[in-house]
Design a protein around this motif. Structure first.
Motif, PDB file in Angstrom:
ATOM      1  N   ASP A 158      -3.947  47.176  19.376  1.00 14.29           N
ATOM      2  CA  ASP A 158      -3.491  46.669  18.082  1.00 14.29           C
ATOM      3  C   ASP A 158      -2.131  47.271  17.711  1.00 14.29           C
ATOM      4  O   ASP A 158      -1.229  46.555  17.253  1.00 14.29           O
ATOM      5  CB  ASP A 158      -4.519  47.005  17.005  1.00 14.29           C
ATOM      6  CG  ASP A 158      -4.137  46.462  15.644  1.00 14.29           C
ATOM      7  OD1 ASP A 158      -4.324  45.252  15.410  1.00 14.29           O
ATOM      8  OD2 ASP A 158      -3.632  47.235  14.807  1.00 14.29           O
ATOM      9  N   ILE A 159      -1.975  48.572  17.923  1.00 12.69           N
ATOM     10  CA  ILE A 159      -0.706  49.233  17.600  1.00 12.69           C
ATOM     11  C   ILE A 159       0.425  48.694  18.473  1.00 12.69           C
ATOM     12  O   ILE A 159       1.539  48.458  17.987  1.00 12.69           O
ATOM     13  CB  ILE A 159      -0.840  50.758  17.766  1.00 12.69           C
ATOM     14  CG1 ILE A 159      -1.736  51.329  16.667  1.00 12.69           C
ATOM     15  CG2 ILE A 159       0.525  51.435  17.721  1.00 12.69           C
ATOM     16  CD1 ILE A 159      -2.000  52.814  16.781  1.00 12.69           C
ATOM     17  N   GLU A 160       0.154  48.509  19.756  1.00 11.32           N
ATOM     18  CA  GLU A 160       1.187  47.995  20.659  1.00 11.32           C
ATOM     19  C   GLU A 160       1.679  46.619  20.212  1.00 11.32           C
ATOM     20  O   GLU A 160       2.871  46.323  20.280  1.00 11.32           O
ATOM     21  CB  GLU A 160       0.649  47.930  22.084  1.00 11.32           C
ATOM     22  CG  GLU A 160       0.543  49.298  22.756  1.00 11.32           C
ATOM     23  CD  GLU A 160      -0.012  49.206  24.159  1.00 11.32           C
ATOM     24  OE1 GLU A 160      -0.738  48.222  24.443  1.00 11.32           O
ATOM     25  OE2 GLU A 160       0.269  50.108  24.969  1.00 11.32           O
ATOM     26  N   SER A 228      14.742  55.054  18.757  1.00 11.04           N
ATOM     27  CA  SER A 228      14.310  56.296  19.403  1.00 11.04           C
ATOM     28  C   SER A 228      12.861  56.623  19.037  1.00 11.04           C
ATOM     29  O   SER A 228      12.064  57.024  19.890  1.00 11.04           O
ATOM     30  CB  SER A 228      15.223  57.451  18.982  1.00 11.04           C
ATOM     31  OG  SER A 228      14.761  58.681  19.502  1.00 11.04           O
ATOM     32  N   HIS A 229      12.521  56.411  17.767  1.00 10.46           N
ATOM     33  CA  HIS A 229      11.140  56.652  17.325  1.00 10.46           C
ATOM     34  C   HIS A 229      10.171  55.694  18.028  1.00 10.46           C
ATOM     35  O   HIS A 229       9.054  56.082  18.391  1.00 10.46           O
ATOM     36  CB  HIS A 229      11.029  56.485  15.815  1.00 10.46           C
ATOM     37  CG  HIS A 229      11.841  57.472  15.033  1.00 10.46           C
ATOM     38  ND1 HIS A 229      12.183  58.716  15.523  1.00 10.46           N
ATOM     39  CD2 HIS A 229      12.388  57.398  13.775  1.00 10.46           C
ATOM     40  CE1 HIS A 229      12.886  59.368  14.618  1.00 10.46           C
ATOM     41  NE2 HIS A 229      13.021  58.591  13.554  1.00 10.46           N
ATOM     42  N   ARG A 234       5.699  54.927  21.757  1.00  8.76           N
ATOM     43  CA  ARG A 234       5.095  54.289  22.938  1.00  8.76           C
ATOM     44  C   ARG A 234       4.709  55.343  23.982  1.00  8.76           C
ATOM     45  O   ARG A 234       3.721  55.180  24.704  1.00  8.76           O
ATOM     46  CB  ARG A 234       6.052  53.264  23.531  1.00  8.76           C
ATOM     47  CG  ARG A 234       6.151  51.977  22.703  1.00  8.76           C
ATOM     48  CD  ARG A 234       6.728  50.844  23.530  1.00  8.76           C
ATOM     49  NE  ARG A 234       6.577  49.571  22.848  1.00  8.76           N
ATOM     50  CZ  ARG A 234       7.522  48.961  22.166  1.00  8.76           C
ATOM     51  NH1 ARG A 234       8.719  49.534  22.066  1.00  8.76           N
ATOM     52  NH2 ARG A 234       7.311  47.802  21.590  1.00  8.76           N
ATOM     53  N   GLY A 235       5.498  56.395  24.073  1.00 12.53           N
ATOM     54  CA  GLY A 235       5.167  57.475  24.993  1.00 12.53           C
ATOM     55  C   GLY A 235       3.866  58.163  24.593  1.00 12.53           C
ATOM     56  O   GLY A 235       3.043  58.510  25.444  1.00 12.53           O
ATOM     57  N   ARG A 245      -1.629  63.596  15.094  1.00 14.73           N
ATOM     58  CA  ARG A 245      -0.713  64.206  14.126  1.00 14.73           C
ATOM     59  C   ARG A 245       0.731  63.836  14.425  1.00 14.73           C
ATOM     60  O   ARG A 245       1.527  63.594  13.506  1.00 14.73           O
ATOM     61  CB  ARG A 245      -0.883  65.723  14.133  1.00 14.73           C
ATOM     62  CG  ARG A 245      -2.226  66.199  13.602  1.00 14.73           C
ATOM     63  CD  ARG A 245      -2.303  67.705  13.593  1.00 14.73           C
ATOM     64  NE  ARG A 245      -3.645  68.178  13.280  1.00 14.73           N
ATOM     65  CZ  ARG A 245      -3.999  69.438  13.297  1.00 14.73           C
ATOM     66  NH1 ARG A 245      -3.117  70.373  13.622  1.00 14.73           N
ATOM     67  NH2 ARG A 245      -5.240  69.795  13.007  1.00 14.73           N
ATOM     68  N   GLN A 246       1.090  63.800  15.707  1.00 15.18           N
ATOM     69  CA  GLN A 246       2.451  63.421  16.062  1.00 15.18           C
ATOM     70  C   GLN A 246       2.724  61.974  15.672  1.00 15.18           C
ATOM     71  O   GLN A 246       3.805  61.645  15.192  1.00 15.18           O
ATOM     72  CB  GLN A 246       2.660  63.606  17.576  1.00 15.18           C
ATOM     73  CG  GLN A 246       2.615  65.054  18.034  1.00 15.18           C
ATOM     74  CD  GLN A 246       2.559  65.168  19.542  1.00 15.18           C
ATOM     75  OE1 GLN A 246       1.497  65.313  20.133  1.00 15.18           O
ATOM     76  NE2 GLN A 246       3.709  65.085  20.170  1.00 15.18           N
ATOM     77  N   MET A 247       1.738  61.115  15.879  1.00 13.73           N
ATOM     78  CA  MET A 247       1.897  59.715  15.484  1.00 13.73           C
ATOM     79  C   MET A 247       2.058  59.597  13.972  1.00 13.73           C
ATOM     80  O   MET A 247       2.852  58.789  13.480  1.00 13.73           O
ATOM     81  CB  MET A 247       0.696  58.895  15.951  1.00 13.73           C
ATOM     82  CG  MET A 247       0.666  58.608  17.432  1.00 13.73           C
ATOM     83  SD  MET A 247      -0.720  57.527  17.859  1.00 13.73           S
ATOM     84  CE  MET A 247      -0.292  57.139  19.567  1.00 13.73           C
TER      85      MET A 247
END
Length: 292
Positions: A158-160, A228-229, A234-235, A245-247
């Motif tokens: 879904d996010i992709e 860049s974000h 995606r990485g 948390r990073q997301m």
């Protein structure tokens, strides 16, 4: 591999003396909060249980329910409290002798008294208990992890798709942005021409105003950072370790950049596209809240 923080798993471990069942439920939480609910006979292993679960589940509000059943020689047995029974018999005899009542003391009366009969656990092997508990925890965590992975996979898909839509809208913004200043210059020139010879204006001053406007509505840096974000996000979707948390942080950065684009755009078409990006980002933010 993206994992959800929501899941449920159950596992069992058994030996000749006992059977242990473990149920684990997890929901969203900012950190890793593990609560163990177990019989009193397992209280000594509570911290060890938390450690075993925490080694596999890194984030979420996690409730662990442990149930213990004895079998064979370790099964609980009814035991008579002899001193208490003797005290009741003595009391009942005293009552019979002191008051005008007839008859003996029936067994049914004695067994009805509190604590006359209690359950006593048999000899329990701590090593067998630990082995059964660890086996049950392992199976429960495996089942919960499978559910987390399945839900995480659906969330990732879904996010992709939303990132694809956002990237498509960002492309429209990137194509439109350079034309905004040029169109504004054209509109300004038209207004000045309509005024005709009644108003004198300095062409150099007009060019200066156009340059100032172009600089003020320039969003090239924001677009570059946003791209860049997107690459970083995606990485993270391919990462093996917990990345929730990073997301969440990157989602905040996405919003920061797109809000700046909206405030600097000075163009209705760009503003509509920015609103579309923000709508997709909000849906991603909601999904990210459930990622480990």
């Amino acid at each position: 591999m993206i994992k959800s923080m929501t899941g449920y798993g159950k596992g069992e471990g058994a030996s000749a003396e006992l059977s242990v069942s473990v149920e684990i439920k997890s929901v969203n939480h900012r950190y890793c909060d593990i609560t163990v609910k177990a019989p009193r006979s397992l209280m000594a292993l509570e911290n060890e249980t938390k450690k075993r679960v925490g080694e596999r589940l890194r984030r979420g509000k996690i409730d662990v329910f442990v149930n213990l059943e004895f079998t064979g020689l370790a099964a609980a047995k009814p035991v008579m409290n002899r001193p208490l029974v003797a005290a009741y018999v003595e009391l009942f005899e005293e009552m019979r002798n002191s008051f005008p009542v007839d008859g003996g003391i029936p067994l049914s009366l004695l067994v009805q008294q509190r604590d006359v009969i209690s359950l006593e656990e048999g000899a329990l092997s701590e090593s067998l208990l630990r082995q059964a508990l660890e086996a049950a925890i392992g199976k429960a965590v495996d089942a919960l992890e499978a559910m987390r992975v399945a839900e995480g996979s659906a969330t990732c898909a879904d996010i992709e798709e939303r990132l694809r839509l956002i990237e498509e809208m960002l492309g429209k913004i990137e194509a439109r942005a350079p034309r905004v200043a040029e169109e504004w210059r054209g509109k300004l020139s038209e207004r000045l021409e309509k005024l005709g010879g009644d108003v004198a204006f300095d062409p150099q001053r007009v060019a200066q105003e156009v340059a100032i406007f172009a600089d003020r509505c320039d969003i090239s840096e924001e677009i570059t950072r946003f791209k860049s974000h997107l690459e970083q996000f995606r990485g993270l979707l391919q990462a093996e370790e917990p990345v929730g948390r990073q997301m969440d942080f990157l989602t905040q950065e996405f919003n920061r950049e797109v809000n700046t684009m909206g405030s600097k755009s000075n163009d209705s078409e760009l503003t509509r596209t920015v609103v579309g990006i923000k709508a997709e980002l909000e849906k991603i933010r909601e999904q990210v809240q459930n990622i480990e």
